[in-house]
Design a protein around this motif. Structure first.
Motif, mmCIF file in Angstrom:
data_model
loop_
_atom_site.group_PDB
_atom_site.id
_atom_site.type_symbol
_atom_site.label_atom_id
_atom_site.label_comp_id
_atom_site.label_asym_id
_atom_site.label_seq_id
_atom_site.Cartn_x
_atom_site.Cartn_y
_atom_site.Cartn_z
ATOM 1 N N GLY A 497 0.833 -1.199 0.000
ATOM 2 C CA GLY A 497 0.000 0.000 0.000
ATOM 3 C C GLY A 497 0.865 1.245 0.000
ATOM 4 N N VAL A 498 0.205 2.430 0.126
ATOM 5 C CA VAL A 498 0.936 3.699 0.165
ATOM 6 C C VAL A 498 0.436 4.515 1.357
ATOM 7 N N GLY A 499 1.218 5.536 1.686
ATOM 8 C CA GLY A 499 0.800 6.428 2.769
ATOM 9 C C GLY A 499 0.000 7.580 2.199
ATOM 10 N N VAL A 500 -1.139 7.900 2.808
ATOM 11 C CA VAL A 500 -1.976 9.001 2.300
ATOM 12 C C VAL A 500 -2.472 9.872 3.458
ATOM 13 N N LEU A 501 -3.023 11.019 3.121
ATOM 14 C CA LEU A 501 -3.701 11.879 4.100
ATOM 15 C C LEU A 501 -5.191 11.617 4.000
ATOM 16 N N ASN A 502 -5.859 11.447 5.142
ATOM 17 C CA ASN A 502 -7.319 11.342 5.132
ATOM 18 C C ASN A 502 -7.895 12.469 5.988
ATOM 19 N N ARG A 503 -9.166 12.804 5.771
ATOM 20 C CA ARG A 503 -9.819 13.777 6.648
ATOM 21 C C ARG A 503 -9.788 13.236 8.074
ATOM 22 N N PHE A 504 -9.456 14.097 9.036
ATOM 23 C CA PHE A 504 -9.322 13.640 10.432
ATOM 24 C C PHE A 504 -10.693 13.426 11.050
ATOM 25 N N HIS A 509 -9.337 8.595 14.733
ATOM 26 C CA HIS A 509 -7.914 8.735 14.449
ATOM 27 C C HIS A 509 -7.152 9.185 15.688
ATOM 28 N N PRO A 510 -5.913 8.676 15.888
ATOM 29 C CA PRO A 510 -5.122 9.088 17.052
ATOM 30 C C PRO A 510 -4.722 10.564 16.929
ATOM 31 N N PRO A 511 -4.814 11.318 18.030
ATOM 32 C CA PRO A 511 -4.537 12.762 17.988
ATOM 33 C C PRO A 511 -3.122 13.093 17.485
ATOM 34 N N ASP A 512 -2.134 12.188 17.731
ATOM 35 C CA ASP A 512 -0.770 12.530 17.294
ATOM 36 C C ASP A 512 -0.619 12.490 15.775
ATOM 37 N N LYS A 513 -1.655 12.044 15.065
ATOM 38 C CA LYS A 513 -1.570 12.005 13.601
ATOM 39 C C LYS A 513 -2.256 13.234 12.985
ATOM 40 N N LEU A 514 -2.725 14.161 13.819
ATOM 41 C CA LEU A 514 -3.473 15.321 13.313
ATOM 42 C C LEU A 514 -2.532 16.328 12.646
ATOM 43 N N LEU A 515 -2.924 16.770 11.451
ATOM 44 C CA LEU A 515 -2.159 17.797 10.753
ATOM 45 C C LEU A 515 -3.170 18.815 10.248
ATOM 46 N N ILE A 516 -2.957 20.107 10.600
ATOM 47 C CA ILE A 516 -3.910 21.121 10.144
ATOM 48 C C ILE A 516 -3.246 21.917 9.027
ATOM 49 N N LYS A 517 -3.918 21.926 7.879
ATOM 50 C CA LYS A 517 -3.312 22.558 6.699
ATOM 51 C C LYS A 517 -4.388 23.417 6.047
ATOM 52 N N ASP A 518 -4.137 24.730 5.930
ATOM 53 C CA ASP A 518 -5.128 25.667 5.352
ATOM 54 C C ASP A 518 -6.489 25.479 6.013
ATOM 55 N N GLY A 519 -6.492 25.309 7.325
ATOM 56 C CA GLY A 519 -7.754 25.207 8.049
ATOM 57 C C GLY A 519 -8.429 23.849 7.976
ATOM 58 N N THR A 520 -7.889 22.907 7.175
ATOM 59 C CA THR A 520 -8.497 21.577 7.101
ATOM 60 C C THR A 520 -7.743 20.629 8.022
ATOM 61 N N ARG A 521 -8.481 19.760 8.723
ATOM 62 C CA ARG A 521 -7.831 18.817 9.642
ATOM 63 C C ARG A 521 -7.598 17.482 8.920
ATOM 64 N N TRP A 522 -6.323 17.106 8.820
ATOM 65 C CA TRP A 522 -5.956 15.876 8.122
ATOM 66 C C TRP A 522 -5.351 14.876 9.095
ATOM 67 N N CYS A 523 -5.521 13.599 8.774
ATOM 68 C CA CYS A 523 -4.840 12.548 9.520
ATOM 69 C C CYS A 523 -3.697 12.060 8.638
ATOM 70 N N THR A 524 -2.458 12.079 9.144
ATOM 71 C CA THR A 524 -1.302 11.703 8.324
ATOM 72 C C THR A 524 -0.990 10.209 8.442
#
Length: 633
Positions: A497-504, A509-524
């Motif tokens: 498989g591959v690594g992707v960003l999903n909507r948080f 999703h675990p909080p340590d995977k949270l990434l906020i980019k341009d106001g959108t919350r992503w799970c890395t």
């Protein structure tokens, strides 16, 4: 025809040549696409060893002190052997080097191999030299036979590799073949990688009853026990081949052999155990009648349990008697004599049998006896007397005399590992109702291995050995090259498989995977799974994903591919998940002016012997150049 063979193959290539590139011995065979029922095994090689009748040649290669190719096989061994010791230390001699591709964890194009004199050379060069040697031999034989020069473009090449090899090793073999000029990145379909037990399986389905030895049907005949007949069945089989030896052409009937008429519908499962010099690997197949298509029921498994393990035990025994320090020195200082000693051991190894009572004598090279005396100050005979190894004595003719028990003890660790591994496979739920076990590969000629497999599994299934068991893979690989579509379903050895960003998603999703980019919350680091380990996947079936460049001006998209042995993976950061390759989409030359948000649709195939990919620019329906790389990432 036992399947709707692709007619394209027949027009493109006049002949299929398969190379069984083995750890200890190698060979090639071919068949003309116009008469696919005739398989021709290569010409007899000059050279050869006492007690070893072989259609294959040792996988040994010799380079000059200037690192240029000199010779291969018996020729390399004999030339190296005849060099003066002062000269021979400058020449580069390699043997049993194929195992390096299996044992190297991080294989690259730069991986080195070590010659007998301790010097290093790039593995890719050695493999390319070996393949080039076979390419030239085969083309020469085809030209001699046809009376006119045969072009490489008229040949479809097949190279066999163990099924348990990881993707990088398969890709390495392909790169070496490109370097040897068999095919090219522009014309990749001229070369097919075949998996050894699969090739054997394809051949085994065509066996007729007189072409195999059924270990389980050996009731005591005239007071002989089955173990007596293990040897005799082989002698008869060998005679039969010898009579045909001159023709060297094997007829493969265009039918599925009679053995399958015994199978009831649904219990048409069998296991193929390919035991060679370096690895043992096994595959579980189901045959679909009447076409004879094959379906893999359980992912290929195995390990480094080949007959080399027996050589290694012999080396340990020598270390125990003469001292490890001496053996290490002897190998470096007298490499040609060491090769000699191992050849002498090889022919005795082949004489080992379960019911043997007389001892086996192994001639020690004169330089061994001589060097030992210089090294230690006392004789080889003295060393044997004071070592506490009971089963090995000194015989007055300058030989090591091993009792049959001592020889059998050298086989035991390797055979035990094979039996243990097979037991584990038999215990898997997918592996019920196995009717036959085909024992193939060079190590399958060993009566000790035959007896061990028969006594462990003879009650569960019929253990069958094709007659010329060392050539089974070679012939099967030719059949595979003539019709690669015969294996319809395989199992993926790993989860990819591959690594992707999903909507948080809160709570999921675990909080340590949270990434906020341009106001959108992503799970890395989310693992987007293409295929699971042991999932069955049909030939030609694709996994499709769409990717969009981050910026319209981007010319290349590189996506990391991850793999794991576990089925369920949620994040690429989990333990056991490794980065194993890259998917590279080349967007140059596609029209960037079309939409501002381009979508590249990527199709990956996991149902073949190698992982393949293709890609399309959705807006223009043009194909995008794509590379999937497990070696240079």
């Amino acid at each position: 025809k036992d399947s709707d063979a692709d007619d394209a193959v027949e027009q493109l290539f006049l002949v299929v040549v398969a190379i069984d590139f083995g750890t200890t011995s190698s060979g090639y065979a071919y068949s003309f696409t116009k008469e696919p029922e005739c398989i021709h095994v290569m010409r007899r090689w000059e050279g050869g060893d006492p007690g070893v009748s072989n259609q294959k040649t040792p996988t040994t290669i010799l380079l000059t002190p200037e690192r240029k190719f000199h010779s291969f096989g018996y020729a390399a061994r004999d030339f190296y052997h005849d060099l003066d010791p002062t000269e021979s230390k400058h020449w580069l001699y390699f043997e049993k080097f194929k195992m390096k591709l299996h044992t190297t964890g991080n294989l690259t194009m730069e991986t080195d191999l070590t010659a007998a004199n301790g010097k290093k050379v790039k593995a890719l060069e050695i493999f390319a030299y070996a393949l080039q040697f076979f390419k030239e031999q085969a083309l020469k034989e085809l030209s001699d036979q046809g009376g006119s020069d045969f072009e490489n473009t008229e040949v479809r090449w097949v190279i066999t590799v163990p099924a348990i090899w990881k993707q990088p090793a398969k890709q390495f073999m392909r790169q070496a073949a490109y370097k040897a000029g068999m095919a090219s990145p522009e014309n990749p379909e001229q070369l097919i990688i075949a998996l050894e037990p699969e090739a054997a399986s394809i051949y085994c389905r065509k066996l007729r009853l007189h072409q195999m030895i059924d270990l389980s049907s050996r009731a005591p005949v005239n007071g002989y026990s089955p173990s007596d007949t293990i040897g005799t069945g082989f002698t008869q089989a060998k005679e039969h081949i010898r009579r045909n030896r001159q023709s060297r052409t094997f007829l493969v009937e265009n039918v599925i052999g009679e053995i399958w008429s015994e199978l009831e519908e649904g219990s048409d499962r069998y296991i193929v155990v390919d035991s060679g010099g370096g690895t043992v690997d096994m595959t579980v197949h189901q045959i679909r009648l009447p076409e004879g298509h094959l379906k893999e029921l359980y992912k290929a498994t195995g390990g480094p349990y080949g007959s080399l393990g027996v050589d290694y035990e012999f080396e340990k025994l020598l270390c125990k008697i003469f001292g490890e320090d001496f053996i290490e020195q002897f190998k470096i200082k007298r490499p040609a004599a060491w090769v000699d000693l191992m050849i002498a051991f090889e022919s005795r190894k082949r004489a080992a049998a379960p019911d043997r009572t007389n001892p086996l004598n192994i001639t020690l090279p004169f330089s061994f006896i001589d060097y030992y005396k210089k090294f230690r100050g006392h004789s080889v005979e003295h060393a044997l007397r004071k070592s506490n190894v009971d089963f090995v004595k000194w015989s007055s003719q300058g030989m090591l005399r091993m009792s049959p028990d001592a020889m059998n003890a050298l086989f035991k660790p390797t055979i035990d590992q094979i039996i243990q591994h097979l037991s584990d496979v038999f215990d898997k739920p997918e592996v019920t109702n196995v009717k036959f076990l085909f024992l193939v590969g060079g190590f399958a000629e060993s009566p000790l291995l035959q007896q061990a497999v028969q006594s462990a599994f003879g009650s569960r299934c019929r253990v069958i050995i094709p007659q010329d068991v060392g050539l089974t893979i070679l012939k099967g690989a030719v059949l595979f090259g003539l019709d690669p579509a015969v294996i319809k379903v395989r199992r993926s050895p790993l989860t990819y498989g591959v690594g992707v960003l999903n909507r948080f998603v809160e709570g999921k999703h675990p909080p340590d995977k949270l990434l906020i980019k341009d106001g959108t919350r992503w799970c890395t680091d989310v693992f987007d799974k293409f295929i699971s380990a042991d999932q069955s996947v049909a030939l030609g079936e694709t996994v499709t994903r769409s990717y969009t460049p981050a910026k319209p001006s981007q010319l290349v998209i590189v996506i990391n591919i991850y793999s794991s042995e576990q089925d369920s993976v949620s994040f690429i950061t989990e333990s056991g998940v490794k980065k194993c390759g890259t998917l590279r989409l080349d967007l140059t030359g596609t029209d960037a002016s079309v939409p501002n948000r381009r979508e590249i649709k990527t199709l990956m195939q996991f149902g073949d012997t190698e992982i393949k990919a293709m890609a399309i620019d959705v807006a223009t329906s043009k194909s995008v150049k794509v590379g999937i790389d497990f070696l240079n990432y």
